[in-house]
Design an enzyme around this catalytic site. Structure first.
Site, PDB file in Angstrom:
ATOM      1  N   ASP A  80       0.845  -1.206   0.000  1.00  0.00           N
ATOM      2  CA  ASP A  80       0.000   0.000   0.000  1.00  0.00           C
ATOM      3  C   ASP A  80       0.878   1.252   0.000  1.00  0.00           C
ATOM      4  O   ASP A  80       2.091   1.190   0.226  1.00  0.00           O
ATOM      5  CB  ASP A  80      -0.930   0.012   1.224  1.00  0.00           C
ATOM      6  CG  ASP A  80      -0.179   0.014   2.554  1.00  0.00           C
ATOM      7  OD1 ASP A  80       0.837  -0.696   2.663  1.00  0.00           O
ATOM      8  OD2 ASP A  80      -0.598   0.739   3.477  1.00  0.00           O
ATOM      9  N   GLU A 138      -0.017  -1.050   5.625  1.00  0.00           N
ATOM     10  CA  GLU A 138       1.099  -0.685   6.517  1.00  0.00           C
ATOM     11  C   GLU A 138       1.051   0.777   6.901  1.00  0.00           C
ATOM     12  O   GLU A 138       1.503   1.171   7.969  1.00  0.00           O
ATOM     13  CB  GLU A 138       2.446  -0.992   5.843  1.00  0.00           C
ATOM     14  CG  GLU A 138       3.650  -0.902   6.790  1.00  0.00           C
ATOM     15  CD  GLU A 138       4.226   0.506   6.941  1.00  0.00           C
ATOM     16  OE1 GLU A 138       4.996   0.715   7.890  1.00  0.00           O
ATOM     17  OE2 GLU A 138       3.917   1.402   6.125  1.00  0.00           O
TER      18      GLU A 138
HETATM   19 ZN   LIG Z   1       6.790   2.020   4.146  1.00  0.00          ZN
END
Ligand SMILES: [Zn+2]
Length: 373
Positions: A80, A138
């Site tokens: 992401d 994340e």
């Molecule tokens: Zn990162």
């Protein structure tokens, strides 16, 4: 091959890691929108990497070799990115003679992920077993993080002797991270009218002792597995006082302690108690640091293959997650971390190639970098 279409991505993992970086960056995958990219990764691996066992959990993809090697390495990258700001599609640009790929995700961290994808497909006979992990969410809170979910659903997949996170580190090894503690330190007194202050006991004056300890504190520089971590102990806030005519009965100094990973969270708490005897101490946040684990033989071979001087990491990354699970871990990925999340995010093409060469040299045995695959 037909031209790459980001709306219907088909990844050819034999492309260069630079081209793969460009392609997976052009597939927008802001946190929460990773499914299209995760689908493309699974499809490519199923077709082009039959030597890998593939596990999918939500938009996290795990791909493992099962060669019965004596040791296993986990190599992870998130898929992401933070939200766009008019910085896709990617483009190539040259600044002061350095070639870059510009655009969201190029630094944090799809260049690292692209290198991993390419090597996952090509290293069919690595000298250690490898668990590749590409995960979602994340860049948002830890409870959404794909690795948090995977650790709950499939904790056995984290078994490894060493781990590498491909977060941007200028293709240099950054090991471990400092721990982080916050404490509220209070002193008490007795309220009184300030016109007759002698019948009270001024709590704010007692903060002087706390502040004096902080001002004179000599923060340590601690060598852990060959890296020097710089600690810090600081007041980050202070509150107290009742009114302009009242002797105050309470003061609170908010203290932040960044401690080297050789010290456990418990030891850090004990250190705070030893520094401020007699005060009321409340620990309000505590995150363990992570040892770099660079003294392990596997890590030493990694250092030798990659070259350069390893550096300590000061911020917290998913490295600490592996460390907390007993797996020593480091960051190693292309891109300048100062460009992560920036509007002019851009990665040096040479760093992408260097990172690929470093990982390939290590995983394929060091002295025969081109032998595997
Ligand atoms: Zn990162």
């Amino acid at each position: 091959m037909p031209a790459f279409d980001p709306a219907h991505p088909v990844l050819d993992l034999s492309e260069s890691s630079v081209v793969l970086t460009q392609q997976i960056c052009d597939v927008e995958s802001v946190s929460g929108n990773e499914t299209l990219l995760a689908d493309a990764i699974v499809a490519a691996l199923e077709q082009q990497a039959p030597h890998l066992e593939i596990v999918r959990d939500g938009d996290t993809v795990v791909a493992r070799t099962n060669l019965g090697r004596a040791q296993r390495v986990a190599i992870a990258g998130h898929i992401d990115t933070v939200p766009l700001n008019d910085n896709l599609p990617t483009r190539y640009e040259t600044i002061d003679g350095v070639e870059y790929l510009w655009g969201r995700g190029t630094v944090d961290m799809k260049a690292g992920t692209a290198v991993q994808l390419k090597l996952a497909a090509e290293l069919v006979n690595p000298e250690v077993d490898i668990t590749w992990m590409w995960y979602d969410h994340e860049e948002v809170s830890n409870d959404l993080n794909g690795l948090t979910r995977l650790a709950a659903n499939r904790p056995e997949l984290f078994a490894a002797d060493f781990a590498i996170l491909g977060e941007p580190s200028n293709s240099q090894i950054e090991g471990g991270c400092n721990g982080n503690l916050r404490a509220e330190i209070r002193a008490y007194g007795l309220r009184a009218h300030s016109a007759r202050g002698w019948v009270g006991d001024n709590a704010i004056h007692k903060a002087a002792t706390i502040l004096d300890t902080l001002a004179h504190y000599q923060a340590r520089e601690v060598e852990v597995d060959g890296l020097v971590y710089r600690e810090g102990l600081n007041a980050v806030g202070i509150t107290g006082g009742v009114a302009g005519n009242v002797i105050p009965d309470e003061v609170m100094v908010h203290v932040n302690y960044r401690f080297a990973p050789s010290r456990s969270g418990e030891e850090a708490v004990a250190h705070i108690h030893e520094l401020f005897p007699g005060f009321d101490i409340r620990i309000v946040d505590l995150a363990e640091g992570a040892r770099p684990g660079l003294d392990a033989p596997l890590a030493q071979r990694f250092l030798a293959a990659v070259g350069g001087e390893p550096k300590p990491k000061y911020g917290w990354t998913d490295v600490a997650r592996f460390s907390a699970m007993g797996v020593p871990a480091v960051n190693y990925g292309p891109g300048d971390p100062l460009k992560a999340h920036a509007d002019d995010e851009r990665v040096s093409l040479q760093q992408i190639r260097d990172c690929e060469a470093g990982l390939r040299a290590w995983l394929s045995g060091g002295d025969s970098p081109a032998a595997a695959g």
